[in-house]
Design a protein around this motif. Structure first.
Motif, PDB file in Angstrom:
ATOM      1  N   SER A   1       0.817  -1.219   0.000  1.00 30.00           N
ATOM      2  CA  SER A   1       0.000   0.000   0.000  1.00 30.00           C
ATOM      3  C   SER A   1       0.849   1.267   0.000  1.00 30.00           C
ATOM      4  CB  SER A   1      -0.972   0.006   1.168  1.00 30.00           C
ATOM      5  OG  SER A   1      -0.283   0.025   2.389  1.00 30.00           O
TER       6      SER A   1
ATOM      7  N   VAL B   1     -11.155  -0.059  -0.920  1.00 36.09           N
ATOM      8  CA  VAL B   1     -10.002   0.852  -0.910  1.00 36.09           C
ATOM      9  C   VAL B   1      -8.883   0.377  -1.826  1.00 36.09           C
ATOM     10  CG1 VAL B   1     -10.546   1.822   1.354  1.00 36.09           C
ATOM     11  CG2 VAL B   1      -8.959  -0.092   1.210  1.00 36.09           C
TER      12      VAL B   1
ATOM     13  N   VAL C   1      -7.529   2.734  -4.805  1.00 35.69           N
ATOM     14  CA  VAL C   1      -6.115   3.082  -4.964  1.00 35.69           C
ATOM     15  C   VAL C   1      -5.637   2.717  -6.361  1.00 35.69           C
ATOM     16  CG1 VAL C   1      -3.767   2.463  -4.266  1.00 35.69           C
ATOM     17  CG2 VAL C   1      -5.427   3.069  -2.546  1.00 35.69           C
TER      18      VAL C   1
ATOM     19  N   CYS D   1      -7.567   6.004   1.373  1.00 32.68           N
ATOM     20  CA  CYS D   1      -7.453   4.564   1.148  1.00 32.68           C
ATOM     21  C   CYS D   1      -6.254   3.962   1.880  1.00 32.68           C
ATOM     22  CB  CYS D   1      -7.358   4.273  -0.346  1.00 32.68           C
ATOM     23  SG  CYS D   1      -8.871   4.662  -1.235  1.00 32.68           S
TER      24      CYS D   1
END
Length: 137
Positions: free
Chosen positions: A25, A85, A89, A115
């Motif tokens: 992430s 999320v 993204v 996110c």
């Protein structure tokens, strides 16, 4: 006779999982973006310093989301949250490559910040806190 202490591998699994979550992430949305920001600045006819506000927006949004994410994670199915999320993204990062307007770029940065808060920033702290609370109890 020396007794061998039982090795607990759970902490290592937890740390590996947290590392992988962080790498996916934060790595895609923050670290790798640094390679593309100068090119985006040229494409948007903006200074690199202005484009680098991308990071400021993400961090400020993540800080604001610290109050929202824990309660949302309790109320809503986490699988649904992570699916939404992650998709947002991915779409946002794809859209950044096609954006020509600075304000849209900054809106996408705010969306990415929201996110990333759900994907990494807050859940990692919750995971570590829960794990240590289990060990103490």
């Amino acid at each position: 006779m020396m007794s061998r202490s039982k090795k607990n591998v759970q902490p290592w699994i937890v740390m590996l999982a947290i590392g992988l979550i962080s790498a996916t992430s934060l790595g895609s949305s923050m670290v790798l973006m640094g390679s593309f920001l100068p090119s985006l600045a040229g494409a948007m006819h903006a200074s690199v310093a202005t484009i680098f506000y991308y990071y400021t927006i993400i961090v400020l949004v993540m800080a604001a989301m610290m109050q929202v994410v824990p309660s949302a994670l309790v109320k809503v199915n986490n699988t649904v949250i992570y699916l939404v999320v992650t998709t947002l993204v991915g779409v946002s990062l794809f859209a950044i490559g096609h954006v020509t307007s600075l304000w849209v770029f900054f809106i996408l940065a705010a969306l990415i910040g929201i996110c990333v808060s759900f994907m990494n920033f807050v859940p990692v702290g919750i995971l570590i806190d829960n794990w240590f609370n289990e060990q103490v109890a």
